[in-house]
Enzyme design. Structure first.
Site, PDB file in Angstrom:
ATOM      1  N   ARG A 137       0.806  -1.222   0.000  1.00 20.43           N
ATOM      2  CA  ARG A 137       0.000   0.000   0.000  1.00 20.43           C
ATOM      3  C   ARG A 137       0.842   1.277   0.000  1.00 20.43           C
ATOM      4  NH1 ARG A 137      -5.347  -0.607   0.445  1.00 20.43           N
ATOM      5  NH2 ARG A 137      -6.199  -2.470   1.425  1.00 20.43           N
ATOM      6  N   ASP A 183      -9.151   2.895  -6.288  1.00 19.07           N
ATOM      7  CA  ASP A 183      -9.227   4.315  -6.633  1.00 19.07           C
ATOM      8  C   ASP A 183      -7.957   5.068  -6.254  1.00 19.07           C
ATOM      9  OD1 ASP A 183      -9.952   3.764  -4.015  1.00 19.07           O
ATOM     10  OD2 ASP A 183     -11.432   5.356  -3.866  1.00 19.07           O
ATOM     11  N   ASP A 184      -7.420   4.788  -5.054  1.00 20.70           N
ATOM     12  CA  ASP A 184      -6.215   5.505  -4.641  1.00 20.70           C
ATOM     13  C   ASP A 184      -5.016   5.133  -5.514  1.00 20.70           C
ATOM     14  OD1 ASP A 184      -7.374   6.969  -2.557  1.00 20.70           O
ATOM     15  OD2 ASP A 184      -7.143   5.317  -1.145  1.00 20.70           O
ATOM     16  N   LYS A 243      -9.242  -2.394  -9.921  1.00 19.97           N
ATOM     17  CA  LYS A 243      -9.344  -3.516  -8.982  1.00 19.97           C
ATOM     18  C   LYS A 243      -9.928  -3.043  -7.664  1.00 19.97           C
ATOM     19  CE  LYS A 243      -7.150  -3.405  -5.724  1.00 19.97           C
ATOM     20  NZ  LYS A 243      -6.361  -3.171  -4.529  1.00 19.97           N
ATOM     21  N   THR A 244     -10.766  -3.754  -7.041  1.00 20.19           N
ATOM     22  CA  THR A 244     -11.123  -3.671  -5.625  1.00 20.19           C
ATOM     23  C   THR A 244     -12.379  -4.479  -5.376  1.00 20.19           C
ATOM     24  OG1 THR A 244     -11.674  -2.341  -3.701  1.00 20.19           O
ATOM     25  CG2 THR A 244     -12.363  -1.397  -5.781  1.00 20.19           C
ATOM     26  N   LYS A 281     -31.591 -19.955  17.905  1.00 20.58           N
ATOM     27  CA  LYS A 281     -31.241 -19.391  19.215  1.00 20.58           C
ATOM     28  C   LYS A 281     -30.228 -18.261  19.133  1.00 20.58           C
ATOM     29  CE  LYS A 281     -27.835 -23.008  20.176  1.00 20.58           C
ATOM     30  NZ  LYS A 281     -27.333 -24.000  21.096  1.00 20.58           N
ATOM     31  N   TYR A 282     -29.694 -17.984  17.959  1.00 18.24           N
ATOM     32  CA  TYR A 282     -28.658 -16.949  17.870  1.00 18.24           C
ATOM     33  C   TYR A 282     -29.052 -15.832  16.916  1.00 18.24           C
ATOM     34  CZ  TYR A 282     -25.412 -20.357  19.922  1.00 18.24           C
ATOM     35  OH  TYR A 282     -24.804 -21.259  20.733  1.00 18.24           O
ATOM     36  N   MET A 299     -16.604  -6.700   4.596  1.00 19.84           N
ATOM     37  CA  MET A 299     -15.598  -5.772   4.123  1.00 19.84           C
ATOM     38  C   MET A 299     -16.165  -4.797   3.099  1.00 19.84           C
ATOM     39  SD  MET A 299     -11.793  -6.953   3.220  1.00 19.84           S
ATOM     40  CE  MET A 299     -10.676  -6.842   4.589  1.00 19.84           C
ATOM     41  N   GLU A 339     -11.522 -13.566   4.050  1.00 20.00           N
ATOM     42  CA  GLU A 339     -11.945 -14.894   3.569  1.00 20.00           C
ATOM     43  C   GLU A 339     -12.250 -14.910   2.072  1.00 20.00           C
ATOM     44  OE1 GLU A 339     -12.975 -13.265   6.115  1.00 20.00           O
ATOM     45  OE2 GLU A 339     -13.092 -14.560   7.864  1.00 20.00           O
ATOM     46  N   GLY A 340     -12.556 -13.730   1.510  1.00 21.09           N
ATOM     47  CA  GLY A 340     -13.014 -13.730   0.119  1.00 21.09           C
ATOM     48  C   GLY A 340     -12.053 -13.052  -0.845  1.00 21.09           C
ATOM     49  N   ARG A 341     -11.063 -12.339  -0.303  1.00 20.85           N
ATOM     50  CA  ARG A 341     -10.250 -11.502  -1.200  1.00 20.85           C
ATOM     51  C   ARG A 341      -9.300 -12.297  -2.097  1.00 20.85           C
ATOM     52  NH1 ARG A 341      -7.712  -6.367   1.689  1.00 20.85           N
ATOM     53  NH2 ARG A 341      -6.275  -7.948   2.399  1.00 20.85           N
TER      54      ARG A 341
HETATM   55  P1  FBP Z   1      -8.477  -1.749  -1.871  1.00 23.98           P
HETATM   56  O1  FBP Z   1      -9.293  -0.509  -1.820  1.00 23.98           O
HETATM   57  O2  FBP Z   1      -7.023  -1.512  -1.905  1.00 23.98           O
HETATM   58  O3  FBP Z   1      -8.930  -2.669  -2.952  1.00 23.98           O
HETATM   59  O4  FBP Z   1      -8.710  -2.581  -0.535  1.00 23.98           O
HETATM   60  C1  FBP Z   1      -9.954  -2.642   0.019  1.00 23.98           C
HETATM   61  C2  FBP Z   1      -9.985  -3.484   1.257  1.00 23.98           C
HETATM   62  O5  FBP Z   1     -10.156  -4.840   0.953  1.00 23.98           O
HETATM   63  C3  FBP Z   1     -11.109  -2.955   2.131  1.00 23.98           C
HETATM   64  O6  FBP Z   1     -12.312  -3.596   1.864  1.00 23.98           O
HETATM   65  C4  FBP Z   1     -10.558  -3.158   3.513  1.00 23.98           C
HETATM   66  O7  FBP Z   1     -11.070  -2.208   4.412  1.00 23.98           O
HETATM   67  C5  FBP Z   1      -9.088  -2.959   3.341  1.00 23.98           C
HETATM   68  O8  FBP Z   1      -8.802  -3.349   2.034  1.00 23.98           O
HETATM   69  C6  FBP Z   1      -8.276  -3.766   4.303  1.00 23.98           C
HETATM   70  O9  FBP Z   1      -6.954  -3.399   4.178  1.00 23.98           O
HETATM   71  P2  FBP Z   1      -5.721  -4.320   4.550  1.00 23.98           P
HETATM   72  O10 FBP Z   1      -5.617  -5.341   3.472  1.00 23.98           O
HETATM   73  O11 FBP Z   1      -4.571  -3.397   4.519  1.00 23.98           O
HETATM   74  O12 FBP Z   1      -6.010  -4.939   5.866  1.00 23.98           O
END
Ligand code: FBP
Length: 553
Positions: free
Chosen positions: A148, A178-179, A205-206, A245-246, A253, A425-427
């Protein structure tokens, strides 16, 4: 057994991602059409001043041509994976690799290691065919890893120039959100100003799904990540409906926008799903948010249903106006007085130190929060100046506050609450067919932009719900997506985030059905992503994209 490959992994390695028609005959047979000069979405004069060399470039679309262009020399391209992981990143790299090799065999692809810092420090590997083949259609960013680091100073840009010259690069492709794409645009502008003949191209990407507009229909990774979370949510719903019960509080994310939560709600129909953008629009206080949850819990209990599932978007706190103000005041306070706050001692002392630099109302709110949340709010910002919402345990804060309010209302039942956070878990899940094809096409489109020496562009693949036969590819000037925002205590040009549109079809569909979902058990169990099988099961995208593009009603 092949090394490091599961049975599915082995079968998946054989998958051949599909390309839009305009790219199928290779980059040399993709003809470029240029549109009109463009403007940024807002703050046109300021953005134009900041990007005098790249501002106003036209939107580009590719057409398949019969005529083959001449290749020129081999292309040397460097690629960077930037920011949070998103399924399909390896396929973007595969698309670039195959694209530049199809231009001319001697072309080379370098992968900068560990994100933008690898580019700045000249840490790279050459990606050859053997390495590339190991990663096709796999999740993760592990081929070259991610990071990052924000490239923003001229000293950093000058180092990038040295690296680009050393490797004789024709282009650098930055795959990011975006960043990171903002960084890519700033770098492209700097290279142009310094007459460095190396293009800089971005790729959207994101998993958060908030990098989108008319030309970027979705960011890659969203589809796979949400399908993965929805599978898990569906499993929890079935468990909740079995045990009865829960109450499960599931944070999802998505740093800012609630697209992930909204899409997961459309896929699984939970009893509650908070949408940050709506909460902001209605100017709801934290107390009102808690009351809205408690009302549903009490009503379900009254109907003999002391269980349920609530989805909470990760970015929620920033959208509750009082919290939003607190966070932006803390951002400023930390940007200018970090040492004083961080060195003050334990959490209450840090909070005390921070309170000297924020308004009375924000100070009161900060002190009213549990210590754990106070600390999470004061943790380091990410290199782009964002509060790290994934580290703020909103799901636990809400459980605590809901329990308190239930006591106040003399709730007769037992409030058995469990918290979950689905993000990591999904990234890195194996990309769905959609993401595998989309990513490969984006990478391939980037290779065409490189071939034509285009800079300051983001690769774009559109018409995504019309079947791959009708997908179109091209490039969008990144400055077109920009506006000025406050970051790290200063005004900066950034790509405008796409938040959930409360007038858009995905939200409207949800809003029309949520009361029924709150009362009943209309849960949907989407099950795992299918990679092999009938196209209507394996190649479907997601409700958000389909509703936004009017592909379903
Ligand atoms: P990007 O904007 O870089 O795609 O990342 C998004 C994200 O997955 C968010 O959903 C989450 O808040 C953040 O990254 C978590 O950051 P890190 O991977 O540094 O823990």
């Amino acid at each position: 057994m092949a090394e490091n490959l599961s049975v599915l992994g082995k079968a998946r390695a054989e998958y051949k991602p599909k390309l839009p028609k305009s790219l199928r005959n290779g980059p040399l047979k993709a003809l470029i059409n240029s549109g009109k000069a463009t403007e940024s979405v807002r703050d046109q004069e300021k953005i134009k001043d900041l990007f005098p060399n790249t501002y106003g470039a036209p939107v580009l679309t590719f057409d398949a041509s019969e005529e083959k262009q001449t290749a020129g020399g081999p292309l040397n391209v460097g690629v960077v994976l930037s920011g949070g992981q998103a399924p399909g990143g390896h396929n973007v790299i595969a698309g670039i690799f195959d694209g530049i090799k199809a231009v001319i065999g001697g072309s080379k692809l370098y992968g900068f290691l560990g994100g933008p810092s690898g580019l700045e420090e000249g840490k790279y590997i050459e990606i050859d065919r053997a390495l590339m083949d190991k990663y096709r259609n796999t999740g993760g960013f592990d081929i070259i890893q991610s990071g990052r680091t924000k490239l923003e100073s001229t000293a950093q840009f000058d180092k990038c120039i040295e690296v680009a010259k050393k490797l004789d690069l024709n282009a650098i492709v930055i795959i990011g959100g975006d960043d990171s794409n903002t960084n890519a645009a700033v770098l492209a502008e700097y290279f142009m100003a310094k007459k460095v003949s190396c293009s800089v191209i971005g790729c959207p990407k994101t998993i958060d799904g908030d990098l989108k507009n008319e030309y970027i229909e979705t960011s890659f990774g969203f589809d796979t990540a949400v399908k993965t979370y929805s599978e898990l949510i569906g499993n929890i719903e079935r468990d909740a409906n079995s045990a009865r019960k829960y109450w499960h509080f599931i944070k999802l994310m998505g740093r800012s926008a609630s697209h992930i939560g909204l899409e997961a709600a459309l896929q699984t129909r939970p009893n509650i799903c908070l949408i940050s953008e709506e909460i902001k629009e209605k100017k709801m206080t934290l107390e009102q948010v808690v009351f809205s949850i408690v009302d549903i819990i009490v009503a379900r209990y009254g109907a003999g249903k002391n269980f349920g599932v609530a989805l909470i978007p990760e970015g929620l706190v920033e959208f509750i106006p009082e919290f939003g103000t607190l966070i932006s005041e803390l951002n400023e306070a930390l940007a200018h007085n970090e040492a004083e706050i961080k060195n003050a001692g334990k959490t209450p002392d840090m909070a005390e130190a921070a309170c000297k630099h924020i308004s009375e109302a924000s100070a009161k709110l900060l002190k009213s929060l549990p210590e754990g949340i106070q600390l999470q709010l004061m943790l380091d910002r990410d290199p782009h100046g964002n509060v790290q919402v994934s580290l703020i345990e909103t799901e636990k804060l809400l459980i605590e506050m809901v329990a308190k309010e239930l006591k106040v209302r003399a709730f007769k039942g037992k409030f058995g609450a469990l918290s979950h956070f689905f993000g990591y878990e999904g990234r890195c899940a194996a990309p769905s067919n959609f993401d595998a094809d989309y990513c490969y096409s984006l990478g391939y489109a980037a290779s065409v932009l490189v071939l034509h020496k285009k800079t300051g562009y983001m690769a774009s693949v559109r018409n995504l719900t019309a079947g791959i036969e009708n997908w179109t590819a091209g490039g969008v000037p990144t400055t077109m997506m920009m506006n000025i925002e406050r970051r790290h205590g200063a005004d900066k040009p950034v790509i405008q985030k796409a938040l959930v549109d409360l007038n858009g079809k995905p939200f409207k569909y949800f809003a029309e059905h949520r009361n029924d979902w709150a009362k009943g058990e209309e849960y949907l169990y989407p099950g795992p992503i299918q990679y092999f099988g009938p196209s209507e099961v394996c190649d479907i995208t997601n409700y958000t994209l389909m509703l936004e593009r009017n592909a379903i009603k």
